[in-house]
Design a protein around this motif. Structure first.
Motif, PDB file in Angstrom:
ATOM      1  N   LYS A  69       0.862  -1.188   0.000  1.00 42.97           N
ATOM      2  CA  LYS A  69       0.000   0.000   0.000  1.00 42.97           C
ATOM      3  C   LYS A  69       0.895   1.233   0.000  1.00 42.97           C
ATOM      4  N   ARG A  70       0.401   2.311  -0.605  1.00 48.45           N
ATOM      5  CA  ARG A  70       1.122   3.589  -0.579  1.00 48.45           C
ATOM      6  C   ARG A  70       0.119   4.702  -0.373  1.00 48.45           C
ATOM      7  N   ILE A  71       0.591   5.727   0.328  1.00 46.38           N
ATOM      8  CA  ILE A  71      -0.239   6.912   0.501  1.00 46.38           C
ATOM      9  C   ILE A  71       0.687   8.109   0.679  1.00 46.38           C
ATOM     10  N   GLU A  72       0.308   9.216   0.066  1.00 45.65           N
ATOM     11  CA  GLU A  72       1.071  10.439   0.280  1.00 45.65           C
ATOM     12  C   GLU A  72       0.372  11.229   1.373  1.00 45.65           C
ATOM     13  N   LEU A  73       1.127  11.528   2.418  1.00 52.33           N
ATOM     14  CA  LEU A  73       0.602  12.256   3.565  1.00 52.33           C
ATOM     15  C   LEU A  73       1.111  13.693   3.521  1.00 52.33           C
ATOM     16  N   LYS A  74       0.248  14.619   3.830  1.00 51.95           N
ATOM     17  CA  LYS A  74       0.607  16.031   3.772  1.00 51.95           C
ATOM     18  C   LYS A  74       1.208  16.463   5.105  1.00 51.95           C
ATOM     19  N   ALA A  75       2.367  15.908   5.406  1.00 57.52           N
ATOM     20  CA  ALA A  75       3.108  16.206   6.628  1.00 57.52           C
ATOM     21  C   ALA A  75       4.573  15.854   6.391  1.00 57.52           C
ATOM     22  N   PRO A  76       5.470  16.516   7.108  1.00 58.58           N
ATOM     23  CA  PRO A  76       6.892  16.190   6.935  1.00 58.58           C
ATOM     24  C   PRO A  76       7.209  14.777   7.437  1.00 58.58           C
ATOM     25  N   VAL A  77       8.308  14.237   6.950  1.00 62.42           N
ATOM     26  CA  VAL A  77       8.735  12.888   7.322  1.00 62.42           C
ATOM     27  C   VAL A  77       8.818  12.750   8.841  1.00 62.42           C
ATOM     28  N   SER A  78       9.333  13.764   9.533  1.00 58.47           N
ATOM     29  CA  SER A  78       9.485  13.672  10.987  1.00 58.47           C
ATOM     30  C   SER A  78       8.134  13.460  11.676  1.00 58.47           C
ATOM     31  N   ARG A  79       7.087  14.098  11.160  1.00 62.94           N
ATOM     32  CA  ARG A  79       5.750  13.956  11.748  1.00 62.94           C
ATOM     33  C   ARG A  79       5.189  12.556  11.514  1.00 62.94           C
ATOM     34  N   VAL A  80       5.370  12.035  10.301  1.00 65.85           N
ATOM     35  CA  VAL A  80       4.882  10.688   9.976  1.00 65.85           C
ATOM     36  C   VAL A  80       5.669   9.649  10.784  1.00 65.85           C
ATOM     37  N   TRP A  81       6.965   9.863  10.909  1.00 67.59           N
ATOM     38  CA  TRP A  81       7.804   8.952  11.693  1.00 67.59           C
ATOM     39  C   TRP A  81       7.289   8.853  13.131  1.00 67.59           C
ATOM     40  N   GLN A 117      -6.164   1.015   7.607  1.00 66.71           N
ATOM     41  CA  GLN A 117      -5.138   1.658   8.448  1.00 66.71           C
ATOM     42  C   GLN A 117      -4.449   2.819   7.731  1.00 66.71           C
ATOM     43  N   MET A 118      -4.322   2.744   6.428  1.00 63.44           N
ATOM     44  CA  MET A 118      -3.725   3.868   5.693  1.00 63.44           C
ATOM     45  C   MET A 118      -4.646   5.088   5.792  1.00 63.44           C
ATOM     46  N   LYS A 119      -5.956   4.856   5.743  1.00 61.09           N
ATOM     47  CA  LYS A 119      -6.906   5.962   5.937  1.00 61.09           C
ATOM     48  C   LYS A 119      -6.819   6.484   7.371  1.00 61.09           C
ATOM     49  N   ASN A 120      -6.652   5.567   8.332  1.00 60.41           N
ATOM     50  CA  ASN A 120      -6.573   5.963   9.733  1.00 60.41           C
ATOM     51  C   ASN A 120      -5.362   6.850  10.012  1.00 60.41           C
ATOM     52  N   ILE A 121      -4.194   6.478   9.473  1.00 58.82           N
ATOM     53  CA  ILE A 121      -3.009   7.299   9.742  1.00 58.82           C
ATOM     54  C   ILE A 121      -3.128   8.646   9.028  1.00 58.82           C
ATOM     55  N   GLU A 122      -3.722   8.638   7.842  1.00 55.46           N
ATOM     56  CA  GLU A 122      -3.921   9.903   7.119  1.00 55.46           C
ATOM     57  C   GLU A 122      -4.815  10.851   7.935  1.00 55.46           C
ATOM     58  N   LYS A 123      -5.892  10.317   8.452  1.00 56.93           N
ATOM     59  CA  LYS A 123      -6.813  11.122   9.261  1.00 56.93           C
ATOM     60  C   LYS A 123      -6.138  11.591  10.562  1.00 56.93           C
ATOM     61  N   HIS A 124      -5.403  10.691  11.202  1.00 61.45           N
ATOM     62  CA  HIS A 124      -4.709  11.015  12.449  1.00 61.45           C
ATOM     63  C   HIS A 124      -3.722  12.171  12.237  1.00 61.45           C
ATOM     64  N   ILE A 125      -2.942  12.072  11.193  1.00 63.00           N
ATOM     65  CA  ILE A 125      -1.943  13.116  10.935  1.00 63.00           C
ATOM     66  C   ILE A 125      -2.619  14.436  10.584  1.00 63.00           C
ATOM     67  N   ALA A 126      -3.686  14.386   9.811  1.00 64.80           N
ATOM     68  CA  ALA A 126      -4.411  15.608   9.450  1.00 64.80           C
ATOM     69  C   ALA A 126      -4.973  16.293  10.691  1.00 64.80           C
ATOM     70  N   GLN A 127      -5.414  15.503  11.668  1.00 66.68           N
ATOM     71  CA  GLN A 127      -6.031  16.060  12.875  1.00 66.68           C
ATOM     72  C   GLN A 127      -5.015  16.498  13.920  1.00 66.68           C
ATOM     73  N   THR A 128      -3.798  15.976  13.857  1.00 62.11           N
ATOM     74  CA  THR A 128      -2.823  16.242  14.916  1.00 62.11           C
ATOM     75  C   THR A 128      -1.581  16.985  14.432  1.00 62.11           C
ATOM     76  N   ALA A 129      -1.525  17.309  13.143  1.00 61.47           N
ATOM     77  CA  ALA A 129      -0.320  17.961  12.582  1.00 61.47           C
ATOM     78  C   ALA A 129      -0.126  19.333  13.098  1.00 61.47           C
TER      79      ALA A 129
END
Length: 150
Positions: A7-19, A138-150
């Motif tokens: 699976k792949r997804i592009e997240l609108k957050a820096p690598v440090s945030r996704v890490w 789970q890819m949708k979950n992490i995308e939503k999590h990062i969008a809400q907590t970035a």
């Protein structure tokens, strides 16, 4: 049947945030829906229990393999090991790898789970199907999590 889920997804957050969302055990637990007993440590077992509705009876048990900061996080586990009366410890686990790559607008998160060819034949197809669908969610979950907590 394939041996590997990808699976792949592009997240609108820096690598440090996704890490941080992947490797901080509390944050991981929020989006993955698992209550972990402690931090992820390479070479050690990570334990806890699933908090996803309907699956609260499932114990989380994974062995952290690698944590290459802001690039690769991996662990092994027994895919779709949901029957509390079955001891999955004799089975060869699958390898879950999260790889991060910076992009102009954020981070490419690449997930790969491999080793399904070693899952016992009697449960291989179901484990693959359920984990394939699970990772899509789970890819949708992490995308939503990062969008809400970035």
């Amino acid at each position: 049947m394939s041996d590997t889920i990808e699976k792949r997804i592009e997240l609108k957050a820096p690598v440090s945030r996704v890490w941080r969302a992947l490797t901080d055990h509390n944050e991981f637990g929020e989006w993955f829906r698992v209550k972990l007993d402690g931090p992820f440590v390479p070479g050690e077992v990570s334990t806890g229990h699933i908090t996803y509705p309907g699956f609260e009876h499932i114990k989380w048990n994974a062995v952290v393999q690698m944590m290459e900061p802001e690039h690769l996080f991996s662990f092994t586990w027994h895919p779709y090991g949901i029957d509390p009366d079955v001891d999955y410890s004799a089975e060869t686990p699958t390898l879950v790898e999260f790889t991060l790559e910076p992009t102009p607008s954020g981070t490419l998160l690449y997930l790969k789970e491999s080793g399904f060819d070693k899952v016992p034949a009697g449960r291989r197809a179901e484990a693959f199907r359920m984990n394939d669908g699970g990772w899509t969610e789970q890819m949708k979950n992490i995308e939503k999590h990062i969008a809400q907590t970035a």
